[in-house]
Design an enzyme around this catalytic site. Structure first.
Site, PDB file in Angstrom:
ATOM      1  N   GLY A 110       0.560  -6.402   1.869  1.00 24.70           N
ATOM      2  CA  GLY A 110      -0.083  -5.082   2.713  1.00 24.70           C
ATOM      3  C   GLY A 110      -1.328  -4.678   2.195  1.00 24.70           C
ATOM      4  N   ASN A 167      -1.959  -9.721  -1.553  1.00 17.34           N
ATOM      5  CA  ASN A 167      -1.908 -10.450  -0.035  1.00 17.34           C
ATOM      6  C   ASN A 167      -2.820  -9.924   0.663  1.00 17.34           C
ATOM      7  OD1 ASN A 167       0.210 -12.018  -1.464  1.00 17.34           O
ATOM      8  ND2 ASN A 167       1.296 -12.012   0.558  1.00 17.34           N
ATOM      9  N   VAL A 168      -3.889 -10.761   1.494  1.00 17.33           N
ATOM     10  CA  VAL A 168      -4.499 -10.106   2.573  1.00 17.33           C
ATOM     11  C   VAL A 168      -4.421 -11.010   3.829  1.00 17.33           C
ATOM     12  CG1 VAL A 168      -7.072  -9.657   2.959  1.00 17.33           C
ATOM     13  CG2 VAL A 168      -6.426  -9.589   0.769  1.00 17.33           C
ATOM     14  N   ALA A 169      -4.151 -10.332   4.938  1.00 16.72           N
ATOM     15  CA  ALA A 169      -4.320 -11.056   6.421  1.00 16.72           C
ATOM     16  C   ALA A 169      -4.894 -10.684   7.133  1.00 16.72           C
ATOM     17  CB  ALA A 169      -2.610 -11.197   6.488  1.00 16.72           C
ATOM     18  N   THR A 170      -4.746  -9.089   7.562  1.00 19.93           N
ATOM     19  CA  THR A 170      -5.151  -8.501   8.778  1.00 19.93           C
ATOM     20  C   THR A 170      -6.595  -8.117   8.642  1.00 19.93           C
ATOM     21  OG1 THR A 170      -3.121  -7.231   9.003  1.00 19.93           O
ATOM     22  CG2 THR A 170      -4.933  -6.211   9.944  1.00 19.93           C
ATOM     23  N   ASP A 206       4.184 -18.005   3.244  1.00 15.25           N
ATOM     24  CA  ASP A 206       4.332 -16.593   3.219  1.00 15.25           C
ATOM     25  C   ASP A 206       5.303 -16.036   4.308  1.00 15.25           C
ATOM     26  OD1 ASP A 206       3.947 -13.919   2.600  1.00 15.25           O
ATOM     27  OD2 ASP A 206       2.305 -13.710   4.174  1.00 15.25           O
ATOM     28  N   SER A 250      -4.352  -5.321   3.084  1.00 17.23           N
ATOM     29  CA  SER A 250      -5.681  -5.000   4.135  1.00 17.23           C
ATOM     30  C   SER A 250      -5.568  -3.448   4.363  1.00 17.23           C
ATOM     31  CB  SER A 250      -5.165  -5.890   5.347  1.00 17.23           C
ATOM     32  OG  SER A 250      -5.426  -7.146   5.199  1.00 17.23           O
ATOM     33  N   HIS A 296       2.176  -3.782   6.439  1.00 21.81           N
ATOM     34  CA  HIS A 296       1.818  -5.079   6.934  1.00 21.81           C
ATOM     35  C   HIS A 296       1.024  -4.325   8.131  1.00 21.81           C
ATOM     36  CE1 HIS A 296       5.315  -7.349   5.025  1.00 21.81           C
ATOM     37  NE2 HIS A 296       4.400  -7.778   4.569  1.00 21.81           N
TER      38      HIS A 296
END
Length: 283
Positions: free
Chosen positions: A208, A229-232, A81, A210, A179
């Site tokens: 982005g 997409n999931v990160a935070t 990523d 989250s 993000h």
């Protein structure tokens, strides 16, 4: 089983759902994602930023991929990523990573195409799928920091040319997401996304996610988003759970138990996103 991202996303595109892609950072986050996806019978993508690759070590990361292939009987695809270094991407392709994102979105339109095309041509003989981004999201992702003033929305007509000239397998779009954490109420240009969908025929990617309201995410999936997409949110659940456990157990000295609450919190985030994307009920 490890499968190509192309297979996962094309199925999502044809059936109108999205595949959640979770950024992992260590063994605990990886297992939380995989175990939850297995329990819900959902395909899933495991994403690693350059910072995660440096932190975990590429050799360890590759071995974890191999272990997952043997241990989980759901469609799993590992993905790089927001990688920018071409040599690093090529090296990881050689090591067996099946899916990569080359992020050259901060360059001019033509330079973005040139760089992305180089990776597409390199990846093709290995059967590796390539994602690229047109436009720029604000916020912070790993080492990438973009001020709101520098955010650029994806131009639908340019998107058509970009996809045609690069030969990418999926396109990350900039429609107002960011993000990290949102500073205010997220406002997405849904009409722009619809226009992009009319111009390109490959799966579209939403970075982005989250903190986005569920209804907004559903609207994007209805308009062609096939990967979310999931990160935070995953990082926040991890930290919240770790702090909770250590606060409740100040004398704890066994790191095997430190992550009990963290893993539980991450699994809830993963389950919620899987259900939101509809990937657990794909038919």
């Amino acid at each position: 089983m490890i499968v190509s991202r192309s297979r996962i996303l094309v199925d999502a595109q044809s059936k109108g759902y999205a595949v959640p892609a979770f950024n992992i950072h260590n063994l605990e986050t990886l297992k939380a994602v995989l175990e939850t996806a297995r329990d819900l019978r959902s395909p899933v993508m495991i994403a690693a930023t350059p910072g995660t690759v440096r932190y975990m070590g590429k050799e360890f990361l590759i071995k974890m991929m191999e272990a997952a292939r043997k241990s989980y009987d759901i469609p799993v695809c590992f993905h790089l990523d927001h990688h920018e270094n071409l040599d690093d991407i090529k090296n990881l392709i050689h090591m067996g990573v099946p899916s990569v994102m080359i992020d050259a979105s901060h360059y001019s339109f033509d330079e973005n195409i040139r760089i992305v095309r180089e990776i597409v041509e390199y990846a093709a003989p290995f059967g590796v799928t390539v994602e690229a981004e047109l436009g720029r999201l604000s916020g912070m992702e790993d080492d990438l920091v973009v001020d709101e003033r520098d955010q650029i929305y994806t131009n639908p007509k340019q998107a058509n040319e970009f996809v045609t000239r690069t030969g990418i397998d999926s396109l990350a779009v900039a429609i107002g997401t960011a993000h990290g954490l949102y500073k205010g109420e997220p406002k997405l240009d849904i009409d722009r996304l619809s226009a992009i969908q009319q111009e390109v025929d490959i799966p579209l990617v939403l970075h982005g996610a989250s903190g986005l309201p569920d209804e907004l995410v559903r609207k994007t999936i209805e308009r062609g988003i096939c990967k979310v997409n999931v990160a935070t949110e995953l990082k926040m659940a991890f930290v919240k759970g770790l702090r909770s456990y250590l606060k409740a157990n100040p004398e704890a000295n066994d790191p095997r138990y430190y992550f009990t609450d963290a893993v539980a919190g991450m699994k809830k985030v993963v389950a919620d996103k899987i259900k939101l994307c509809g990937s657990f009920n794909r038919g």
